[in-house]
Design a protein around this motif. Structure first.
Motif, PDB file in Angstrom:
ATOM      1  N   GLN A 273       0.764  -1.156   0.013  1.00 29.58           N
ATOM      2  CA  GLN A 273      -0.013  -0.043   0.034  1.00 29.58           C
ATOM      3  C   GLN A 273       0.789   1.091  -0.080  1.00 29.58           C
ATOM      4  OE1 GLN A 273      -2.642   0.468   3.292  1.00 29.58           O
ATOM      5  NE2 GLN A 273      -3.918   1.824   2.262  1.00 29.58           N
ATOM      6  N   TRP A 274       0.601   2.086  -0.912  1.00 28.64           N
ATOM      7  CA  TRP A 274       1.198   3.567  -1.092  1.00 28.64           C
ATOM      8  C   TRP A 274       0.459   4.613  -0.450  1.00 28.64           C
ATOM      9  CZ3 TRP A 274       6.050   4.670  -2.415  1.00 28.64           C
ATOM     10  CH2 TRP A 274       6.841   3.540  -3.105  1.00 28.64           C
ATOM     11  N   PHE A 275       1.025   5.381   0.253  1.00 23.87           N
ATOM     12  CA  PHE A 275       0.637   6.685   0.855  1.00 23.87           C
ATOM     13  C   PHE A 275       1.261   7.988   0.265  1.00 23.87           C
ATOM     14  CE2 PHE A 275      -0.647   3.462   3.666  1.00 23.87           C
ATOM     15  CZ  PHE A 275      -1.945   3.775   4.173  1.00 23.87           C
ATOM     16  N   VAL A 276       0.652   8.910  -0.255  1.00 25.42           N
ATOM     17  CA  VAL A 276       1.382  10.071  -0.849  1.00 25.42           C
ATOM     18  C   VAL A 276       0.714  11.200  -0.108  1.00 25.42           C
ATOM     19  CG1 VAL A 276       1.887  11.591  -2.596  1.00 25.42           C
ATOM     20  CG2 VAL A 276       1.546   9.199  -3.195  1.00 25.42           C
ATOM     21  N   ALA A 277       1.761  12.050   0.535  1.00 29.21           N
ATOM     22  CA  ALA A 277       1.180  13.050   1.307  1.00 29.21           C
ATOM     23  C   ALA A 277       1.898  14.434   1.043  1.00 29.21           C
ATOM     24  CB  ALA A 277       1.574  12.862   2.601  1.00 29.21           C
TER      25      ALA A 277
END
Length: 637
Positions: free
Chosen positions: A572-576
């Motif tokens: 799972q990728w998270f971009v912030a």
């Protein structure tokens, strides 16, 4: 490539070493008995000829040096560590060791590890006839920058000032794009970021500091463009302990690290603080990391009672968190007997308890308890025996205030003893961690930043929250775990969530920092009232967000203005992203990990209200995003 060129007697030898990809080159010179080095990247000068050397109480290795020889090697290793920004690392470096003799005919070696985008170097000191121990009093190690350079630095705090004389604790702010050579009374803390105009970026730091050495910092010099390595101020630690380092011979100094790139990508993604250090002892058990609730950040000292702590244990259970931190004064307000009951209550909810301790013995005046339990070997082991028997999982130890070898020894002693009793350790009011995630298996992060508590206490810090937050992924947090203790969902930073301490950032911003700020155990500032007074998607996000990451990728940003970072946990990728500027930031970002996928976005509208929806990413992985002033966004698959 490594080569030796013989020049005239005033500039006798030049030794060159390149990175494996050939883009980064380091040259070592000997001029009039002085050792120097320079660094180029893609043919452009990043560091001009800069001084090398040190001075001991037995002999001077800063001048009158004679080149003896140089040796080359190739070094590579693959290692795993779940606590840092990248869980599996392949490290490859060309190694150059240059050996000198000084006027007393004593030997000094300088070892350079040059990997793609990184230089790490340290000094190797050999025995001096019958001398098998020395005190390293100072270094002349320096960094000479091109004249167009600007700086992003945080000043070292004046010793024995601040709350209860606990400074320095690495809790000053930063100035962005400051003029080269700007002086600070007590120097600047590591790490330091330097913008070499159109040529690129340099990050300076150090790693591998254990009980065998002091920690150091940066200091300006009489030459505007040279910064040098400086040792602790004598006034630190209440004046106790030397400012130098006592070293058994043969011995080595900590590593000085230089990360270089023509963009900020190598700065954000570097693993050099961990690449060149080794684990110092075996873990006594498999340690657990994760998320924690804590009442103190908004409910403060009055919440250190049995009933309020049960509320935060219940909150941790509802959020699916692993821990609760029970902060200062628990010894007085709850006591050890009732604490055993509280720990058992937490255990029944599958929540581990972390307890706060004061590090203080004689170093400062911090009055909160428990006191005098961590600073004494005998008391510490007795206390840790009780903690293990009571079922405590870890400690947050506070109020160190100094970089002397004496203080480094205390850090290491606490960590080593805690491992014997199966306890994880977080440091607060503390120095920068220097490779400790690898060196100490039960180490779980440090504050060493102007963190969440100052948002509670200072309106000025609240107003600058976005500015500082956009700096951390490029400076403080890129070299070590950062226990920030944030993500506030209260609109007002008070227990009542009314009237005062109004937050200036959006909920989208707060959620984004849960990804931007990396620490294996993070105390989040979610409050019991947030379960019902914020939208469900925000609570769902705070339940889901990891604190352990397998990969970290720079997407876009400029320190002090905006920052966009991607992190991966399993698949799972998270971009912030967050925006510190006063206008809306419109970006087109490249997200190959989301190409041709439907993903969730959390963002703010132009009124500062945070929303969520599903969006589609095109096959090129390109996405246009708007970030509101003091706002932020999250994308996740």
């Amino acid at each position: 490539m490594i080569s030796v060129l013989f020049l005239n007697t005033l500039s006798a030898q030049v030794v060159e070493v390149s990175s494996p990809d050939g883009k980064l080159k380091l040259n070592v010179f000997l001029e009039k008995g002085n050792a120097l080095y320079s660094v180029t990247f893609k043919g452009k000068t990043m560091l001009e000829k800069s001084p090398l050397g040190l001075i001991t109480n037995e002999s001077d290795f800063s001048k009158n040096l004679k080149f003896i020889d140089s040796k080359k090697n190739v070094y590579s290793k693959t290692y795993s560590n779940e606590k840092i920004k990248k869980s599996k690392v392949d490290y490859n470096a060309n190694v150059l060791t240059v050996n000198f003799k000084n006027a007393d005919q004593f030997d000094l070696g300088i070892e350079f590890n040059v990997s793609d985008n990184n230089v790490a170097f340290r000094y190797n000191i050999e025995p001096m006839n019958e001398r098998f121990s020395v005190v390293v009093q100072s270094e002349i190690t320096g960094y000479r920058f091109p004249s167009q350079t600007t700086t992003f630095l945080s000043p070292m705090m004046k010793p024995m000032t601040g709350f209860a004389r606990t400074a320095p604790s690495y809790e000053s702010g930063y100035k962005a794009d400051a003029e080269l050579g700007t002086k600070a009374d007590y120097g600047y803390v590591f790490p330091g970021l330097f913008h070499i105009g159109n040529e690129g970026w340099i990050l300076l730091s150090e790693t591998g500091v254990s009980s065998l050495y002091c920690a150091s910092h940066l200091e300006t010099t009489s030459e505007k463009n040279i910064y040098k390595v400086a040792y602790p101020n004598l006034a630190e630690n209440n004046g106790f302990g030397s400012s130098g380092s006592a070293l058994s011979l043969p011995g080595t100094t900590p590593w000085r690290t230089i990360t270089i790139g023509d963009s900020l990508k190598p700065i954000v993604e570097t693993t050099i603080p961990f690449d060149v250090v080794d684990q110092l002892y075996e873990p006594s058990q498999k340690y657990q990391f994760g998320k924690s609730t804590w009442s103190w950040i908004l409910w403060q000292d009055n919440s250190m009672n049995y009933d309020d702590q049960t509320k935060f244990i219940d909150l941790a259970e509802k959020l699916g968190y692993e821990f609760i931190l029970i902060d200062a004064l628990w010894d007085k307000n709850i006591g050890k007997e009732r604490m055993k009951e509280l720990i058992q209550y937490a255990k029944s909810k599958n929540i581990g308890v972390l307890l706060w301790y004061n590090s203080n013995g004689s170093a400062n005046d911090a009055p909160m308890g428990p006191r005098n339990k961590m600073s004494s070997l005998v008391e510490r082991k007795k206390e840790m025996k009780w903690l293990k028997e009571a079922g405590v999982k870890g400690l947050k130890v506070d109020f160190f205030g100094g970089d002397k070898q004496e203080t480094m020894r205390l850090y290491e002693d606490i960590l080593s003893d805690a491992n014997d009793f199966g306890l994880t350790i977080i440091f607060h009011g503390a120095t920068l961690p220097r490779g400790w995630e690898v060196m100490y298996p039960n180490y779980a992060g440090s504050e060493a930043v102007l963190a969440s508590e100052m948002l509670y206490f200072s309106e000025d810090v609240r107003k600058q929250e976005a500015f500082f937050a956009t700096l951390h992924p490029f400076i403080r947090n890129t070299v070590g775990s950062m226990e920030f203790g944030g993500t506030f969902l209260n609109k007002y930073l008070t227990k009542s969530n009314t009237e005062k301490n109004k937050r200036h950032t959006t909920d989208g911003f707060q959620l984004a920092t849960a990804i931007l700020f990396q620490n294996p155990v993070q105390m989040f500032a979610v409050m019991p009232n947030n379960l019902t007074d914020v939208p469900k998607f925000q609570i769902d996000f705070m339940k889901e967000v990891p604190t352990l990451w397998d990969e970290t990728v720079f997407v876009d940003g400029y320190p002090g203005k905006y920052s966009v970072i991607a992190r991966r946990h399993n698949e799972q990728w998270f971009v912030a992203g967050i925006n510190a500027e006063k206008t809306v930031k419109k970006l087109k970002i490249k997200l190959p990990m989301f190409a041709e996928k439907n993903i969730e976005i959390i963002n703010d509208d132009n009124a500062g209200n945070t929303f969520t929806k599903q969006v589609s990413i095109n096959k090129k992985g390109e996405f246009e995003i708007e970030i509101q002033p003091n706002g932020g966004f999250v994308l996740k698959n």
